[in-house]
Design an enzyme around this catalytic site. Structure first.
Site, short mmCIF file in Angstrom:
data_model
loop_
_atom_site.label_atom_id
_atom_site.label_comp_id
_atom_site.label_asym_id
_atom_site.label_seq_id
_atom_site.Cartn_x
_atom_site.Cartn_y
_atom_site.Cartn_z
N GLU A 63 7.96 -3.95 -3.50
CA GLU A 63 8.08 -4.96 -3.30
C GLU A 63 9.17 -5.64 -2.88
OE1 GLU A 63 7.19 -6.09 0.49
OE2 GLU A 63 5.23 -4.86 -0.94
N GLU A 70 15.32 -5.44 3.33
CA GLU A 70 15.03 -6.56 4.66
C GLU A 70 16.49 -7.44 4.81
OE1 GLU A 70 11.15 -7.66 4.69
OE2 GLU A 70 10.68 -6.03 5.25
#
Length: 119
Positions: A63, A70
């Protein structure tokens, strides 16, 4: 030695920043806490703990990598772009696949223990 200490400080700062800003990471941290509490209650064996810790660490690490991907994509391509969106979707897909595997591992570890407690 100071460089190593500073490096660890930067890493922890990155973890805490991501945990503050990313709702999926917050979810995984809360799930990890609940999962760890359940493992204590159900008295996991050493091997079960190893599997659990590896699974939790893998999910949180992935994650964090997804968050970094991102951020990089947003930095390099601030305007919407289909290719940038594909990159972000692929990284998110990796997290989804790992999360499904983590759920399967959780079922393998917890269901027999819960059945035993209920019986």
């Amino acid at each position: 030695m100071r460089r190593e200490v500073k490096s660890f400080q930067n890493a922890w700062q990155g973890i805490f920043r991501a945990a503050k800003l990313e709702r999926h990471l917050k979810f995984h941290i809360v799930a990890a806490i609940g999962t760890i509490a359940g493992a204590f209650i159900l008295q996991f064996s050493a091997l079960e703990w190893v599997v659990l810790v590896l699974t939790i660490n893998g999910m949180i690490a992935l994650e964090l990598v997804n968050t970094a991907v991102e951020r990089i994509v947003d930095f390099v391509q601030p305007e919407w772009d289909e290719r940038a969106g594909q990159i972000k979707d692929i990284a998110a897909g990796a997290c989804l696949i790992y999360a499904c595997g983590a759920l399967a591992i959780g079922c393998i570890l917890y269901i027999p223990k819960l059945i035993e407690v209920i019986s």
